[in-house]
Design a protein around this motif. Structure first.
Motif, PDB file in Angstrom:
ATOM      1  N   ALA A  26      42.002  59.438  82.105  1.00 40.19           N
ATOM      2  CA  ALA A  26      41.834  59.771  83.524  1.00 40.19           C
ATOM      3  C   ALA A  26      43.127  59.481  84.259  1.00 40.19           C
ATOM      4  O   ALA A  26      44.044  58.839  83.719  1.00 40.19           O
ATOM      5  N   LYS A  27      43.208  59.952  85.488  1.00 37.41           N
ATOM      6  CA  LYS A  27      44.401  59.705  86.296  1.00 37.41           C
ATOM      7  C   LYS A  27      44.608  58.193  86.407  1.00 37.41           C
ATOM      8  O   LYS A  27      43.696  57.465  86.815  1.00 37.41           O
ATOM      9  N   PRO A  28      45.771  57.688  86.008  1.00 31.98           N
ATOM     10  CA  PRO A  28      46.012  56.241  86.002  1.00 31.98           C
ATOM     11  C   PRO A  28      45.875  55.614  87.388  1.00 31.98           C
ATOM     12  O   PRO A  28      46.423  56.119  88.368  1.00 31.98           O
ATOM     13  N   GLU A  29      45.152  54.508  87.433  1.00 32.56           N
ATOM     14  CA  GLU A  29      45.016  53.745  88.677  1.00 32.56           C
ATOM     15  C   GLU A  29      45.803  52.446  88.610  1.00 32.56           C
ATOM     16  O   GLU A  29      46.086  51.833  89.636  1.00 32.56           O
ATOM     17  N   LYS A  30      46.153  52.023  87.375  1.00 31.51           N
ATOM     18  CA  LYS A  30      46.973  50.830  87.187  1.00 31.51           C
ATOM     19  C   LYS A  30      48.035  51.148  86.137  1.00 31.51           C
ATOM     20  O   LYS A  30      47.708  51.557  85.026  1.00 31.51           O
ATOM     21  N   ILE A  31      49.300  50.970  86.516  1.00 27.88           N
ATOM     22  CA  ILE A  31      50.420  51.340  85.653  1.00 27.88           C
ATOM     23  C   ILE A  31      51.368  50.162  85.476  1.00 27.88           C
ATOM     24  O   ILE A  31      51.694  49.464  86.435  1.00 27.88           O
ATOM     25  N   VAL A  32      51.820  49.955  84.236  1.00 33.21           N
ATOM     26  CA  VAL A  32      52.884  49.005  83.955  1.00 33.21           C
ATOM     27  C   VAL A  32      54.086  49.802  83.479  1.00 33.21           C
ATOM     28  O   VAL A  32      53.964  50.666  82.607  1.00 33.21           O
ATOM     29  N   SER A  33      55.252  49.545  84.064  1.00 32.33           N
ATOM     30  CA  SER A  33      56.479  50.250  83.687  1.00 32.33           C
ATOM     31  C   SER A  33      57.435  49.275  83.004  1.00 32.33           C
ATOM     32  O   SER A  33      57.762  48.228  83.559  1.00 32.33           O
ATOM     33  N   LEU A  34      57.886  49.641  81.811  1.00 31.37           N
ATOM     34  CA  LEU A  34      58.728  48.739  81.029  1.00 31.37           C
ATOM     35  C   LEU A  34      60.215  48.872  81.308  1.00 31.37           C
ATOM     36  O   LEU A  34      60.999  48.020  80.876  1.00 31.37           O
ATOM     37  N   ILE A  35      60.630  49.950  81.997  1.00 34.82           N
ATOM     38  CA  ILE A  35      62.060  50.106  82.313  1.00 34.82           C
ATOM     39  C   ILE A  35      62.235  50.596  83.753  1.00 34.82           C
ATOM     40  O   ILE A  35      61.367  51.299  84.292  1.00 34.82           O
ATOM     41  N   PRO A  36      63.352  50.242  84.402  1.00 32.23           N
ATOM     42  CA  PRO A  36      63.582  50.595  85.800  1.00 32.23           C
ATOM     43  C   PRO A  36      63.544  52.088  86.116  1.00 32.23           C
ATOM     44  O   PRO A  36      63.045  52.479  87.173  1.00 32.23           O
ATOM     45  N   SER A  37      64.051  52.915  85.228  1.00 38.42           N
ATOM     46  CA  SER A  37      64.084  54.355  85.530  1.00 38.42           C
ATOM     47  C   SER A  37      62.668  54.923  85.656  1.00 38.42           C
ATOM     48  O   SER A  37      62.381  55.714  86.562  1.00 38.42           O
ATOM     49  N   ASN A  38      61.777  54.519  84.762  1.00 36.75           N
ATOM     50  CA  ASN A  38      60.393  54.991  84.854  1.00 36.75           C
ATOM     51  C   ASN A  38      59.738  54.517  86.152  1.00 36.75           C
ATOM     52  O   ASN A  38      58.932  55.228  86.762  1.00 36.75           O
ATOM     53  N   THR A  39      60.091  53.308  86.564  1.00 33.07           N
ATOM     54  CA  THR A  39      59.542  52.764  87.805  1.00 33.07           C
ATOM     55  C   THR A  39      59.991  53.599  89.001  1.00 33.07           C
ATOM     56  O   THR A  39      59.195  53.964  89.866  1.00 33.07           O
ATOM     57  N   GLU A  40      61.295  53.898  89.054  1.00 30.96           N
ATOM     58  CA  GLU A  40      61.825  54.675  90.174  1.00 30.96           C
ATOM     59  C   GLU A  40      61.148  56.040  90.273  1.00 30.96           C
ATOM     60  O   GLU A  40      60.783  56.494  91.367  1.00 30.96           O
ATOM     61  N   VAL A  41      60.982  56.705  89.148  1.00 31.81           N
ATOM     62  CA  VAL A  41      60.357  58.024  89.152  1.00 31.81           C
ATOM     63  C   VAL A  41      58.897  57.918  89.567  1.00 31.81           C
ATOM     64  O   VAL A  41      58.391  58.744  90.345  1.00 31.81           O
ATOM     65  N   THR A  42      58.202  56.900  89.066  1.00 30.54           N
ATOM     66  CA  THR A  42      56.783  56.719  89.407  1.00 30.54           C
ATOM     67  C   THR A  42      56.597  56.553  90.914  1.00 30.54           C
ATOM     68  O   THR A  42      55.696  57.143  91.515  1.00 30.54           O
ATOM     69  N   TYR A  43      57.460  55.766  91.531  1.00 26.15           N
ATOM     70  CA  TYR A  43      57.398  55.599  92.990  1.00 26.15           C
ATOM     71  C   TYR A  43      57.740  56.903  93.701  1.00 26.15           C
ATOM     72  O   TYR A  43      57.114  57.266  94.704  1.00 26.15           O
ATOM     73  N   ALA A  44      58.737  57.620  93.205  1.00 24.06           N
ATOM     74  CA  ALA A  44      59.135  58.891  93.822  1.00 24.06           C
ATOM     75  C   ALA A  44      58.001  59.912  93.758  1.00 24.06           C
ATOM     76  O   ALA A  44      57.882  60.784  94.632  1.00 24.06           O
ATOM     77  N   LEU A  45      57.158  59.796  92.739  1.00 25.39           N
ATOM     78  CA  LEU A  45      56.011  60.693  92.580  1.00 25.39           C
ATOM     79  C   LEU A  45      54.851  60.315  93.492  1.00 25.39           C
ATOM     80  O   LEU A  45      53.815  60.980  93.499  1.00 25.39           O
ATOM     81  N   GLY A  46      55.011  59.227  94.239  1.00 25.75           N
ATOM     82  CA  GLY A  46      53.958  58.789  95.143  1.00 25.75           C
ATOM     83  C   GLY A  46      52.911  57.919  94.499  1.00 25.75           C
ATOM     84  O   GLY A  46      51.824  57.718  95.045  1.00 25.75           O
ATOM     85  N   MET A  47      53.229  57.347  93.331  1.00 23.38           N
ATOM     86  CA  MET A  47      52.273  56.534  92.585  1.00 23.38           C
ATOM     87  C   MET A  47      52.607  55.038  92.645  1.00 23.38           C
ATOM     88  O   MET A  47      52.149  54.252  91.814  1.00 23.38           O
ATOM     89  N   GLY A  48      53.392  54.637  93.630  1.00 21.33           N
ATOM     90  CA  GLY A  48      53.798  53.241  93.730  1.00 21.33           C
ATOM     91  C   GLY A  48      52.643  52.269  93.860  1.00 21.33           C
ATOM     92  O   GLY A  48      52.689  51.161  93.323  1.00 21.33           O
ATOM     93  N   ASP A  49      51.599  52.668  94.564  1.00 22.38           N
ATOM     94  CA  ASP A  49      50.447  51.777  94.757  1.00 22.38           C
ATOM     95  C   ASP A  49      49.725  51.465  93.454  1.00 22.38           C
ATOM     96  O   ASP A  49      48.978  50.484  93.363  1.00 22.38           O
ATOM     97  N   ALA A  50      49.944  52.294  92.437  1.00 29.16           N
ATOM     98  CA  ALA A  50      49.278  52.082  91.151  1.00 29.16           C
ATOM     99  C   ALA A  50      50.067  51.146  90.233  1.00 29.16           C
ATOM    100  O   ALA A  50      49.541  50.686  89.221  1.00 29.16           O
ATOM    101  N   VAL A  51      51.326  50.867  90.583  1.00 26.67           N
ATOM    102  CA  VAL A  51      52.179  50.045  89.720  1.00 26.67           C
ATOM    103  C   VAL A  51      51.821  48.568  89.862  1.00 26.67           C
ATOM    104  O   VAL A  51      51.919  47.986  90.944  1.00 26.67           O
ATOM    105  N   VAL A  52      51.418  47.951  88.744  1.00 24.62           N
ATOM    106  CA  VAL A  52      51.000  46.544  88.763  1.00 24.62           C
ATOM    107  C   VAL A  52      51.934  45.634  87.969  1.00 24.62           C
ATOM    108  O   VAL A  52      51.789  44.415  87.996  1.00 24.62           O
ATOM    109  N   GLY A  53      52.902  46.211  87.252  1.00 23.11           N
ATOM    110  CA  GLY A  53      53.836  45.417  86.472  1.00 23.11           C
ATOM    111  C   GLY A  53      55.132  46.163  86.253  1.00 23.11           C
ATOM    112  O   GLY A  53      55.105  47.368  85.971  1.00 23.11           O
ATOM    113  N   VAL A  54      56.278  45.463  86.397  1.00 18.72           N
ATOM    114  CA  VAL A  54      57.581  46.100  86.225  1.00 18.72           C
ATOM    115  C   VAL A  54      58.541  45.183  85.479  1.00 18.72           C
ATOM    116  O   VAL A  54      58.313  43.978  85.340  1.00 18.72           O
ATOM    117  N   ASN A  55      59.647  45.757  85.025  1.00 16.89           N
ATOM    118  CA  ASN A  55      60.698  45.056  84.303  1.00 16.89           C
ATOM    119  C   ASN A  55      61.416  44.057  85.215  1.00 16.89           C
ATOM    120  O   ASN A  55      61.501  44.254  86.421  1.00 16.89           O
TER     121      ASN A  55
END
Length: 320
Positions: free
Chosen positions: A61-90
């Motif tokens: 299903a559409k992810p509601e909780k996301i962990v990003s292991l590297i900064p580039s994936n994090t930046e793109v995820t936020y740019a896609l409007g999914m920042g509120d779903a990010v619960v863990g970062v590098n």
């Protein structure tokens, strides 16, 4: 090799341009403005795709909780409007500002137990991440998706669109890519006005002396230097080769670009003060500039900002 250099070189594994016709762009833009229907949302998942490691991954299903292991994936995820779903970062994540308040899960060696405790729907990994650690996450029942590596603009576009599919934000991903392509096309058009005999020779220094590393073929920096109408003086078929001061001086670059000023005090002044470099055109004419490394090694929307900064540093009269 110094330990602080590892994150930089690992990030640098990621990075010509696909142009869109005006009519097609208008058509896509208009479609992007149409609201998504509930039916489309339901059809999107479960989603099965092949990730950057060649594994078939199914996202239920559409992810509601996301962990990003590297900064580039994090930046793109936020740019896609999914920042509120990010619960863990590098630990090295520093953009956007909001990531400072997000749980840290480690650096190159991530904390498996911490990630599992966050109970993410999806873990966004990279092909360079520790394979044993990724397997532990899978064994714990987590969905791990390795984003394809990117070492060119086209590959960056693909990785952004890949993340758009994973997060159910394909329209947002397409818009980001179109905007990047449009901005880069403007830069490429200006580059055409630079005559061959006027092209400057550029040396990109991504770590300082005595352990000098530079940008060779297959790096983002090499492609960026070419895109703005300059020449990379390092003609070596590897992305980030090590260099001695003697070898660098012998190349006699017109411009030197640094990418480590954010952690090295007075980086430009230090290069200008190098005794052995005083006859190098770039040093003699004070054509040494620092650009933040995040904008030239992370495969995301800010790469275009990096190209623009590079262009204005090398050719201030062309890129006003």
């Amino acid at each position: 090799m110094k330990k602080w250099l590892l994150p930089l070189l690992a990030a640098a594994l990621f990075f010509s341009l696909a142009a869109c016709g005006a009519k097609e762009e208008e058509k896509q833009s208009a479609e992007n403005e149409k609201p998504k229907t509930e039916e489309v949302q339901k059809e999107a998942y479960p989603l099965t795709l092949k990730d950057g490691l060649g594994n078939e991954v199914t996202i239920k299903a559409k992810p509601e909780k996301i962990v990003s292991l590297i900064p580039s994936n994090t930046e793109v995820t936020y740019a896609l409007g999914m920042g509120d779903a990010v619960v863990g970062v590098n630990d090295f994540d520093n953009y956007p500002e909001e990531v400072k308040d997000v749980e840290k899960i480690g650096g190159m060696e991530f904390n498996v137990e911490k990630i599992v405790s966050l109970k993410p729907d999806v873990v966004l990994a990279d092909v360079s991440n520790d394979k044993a650690g990724l397997q532990q996450l899978k064994d714990a029942g987590l969905t791990v998706v390795a984003v394809p590596a990117a070492s060119s603009f086209d590959a960056v576009y693909d990785s952004i669109q890949f993340l758009g599919k994973v997060t159910g934000t394909t329209e947002e991903a397409d818009k980001i890519v179109r905007d990047m392509q449009k901005d880069l096309s403007v830069i490429k058009e200006k580059a055409k006005t630079i005559k061959e005999e006027d092209k400057k020779k550029v040396f990109a220094e991504v770590s300082p002396a005595p352990d000098i590393y530079t940008a060779g073929k297959g790096s983002f920096m090499d492609e960026m230097i070419t895109v703005i109408g300059a020449k990379n003086v390092v003609d070596i078929a590897e992305p980030w080769p090590s260099f001695t001061e003697e070898k660098a001086v012998a190349l006699k670059p017109d411009t030197i670009i640094l990418t480590y000023g954010y952690y090295t005090e007075n980086a430009v002044e230090q290069v200008l003060a190098r005794k052995a470099w005083q006859d190098v055109p770039a040093v003699k004419n004070k054509q040494v500039f620092d650009i933040h490394s995040d904008k030239v090694v992370r495969p995301g929307p800010r790469l275009i900002e990096g190209v623009e900064e590079l262009a204005k540093a090398v050719y201030p009269d062309v890129y006003k």
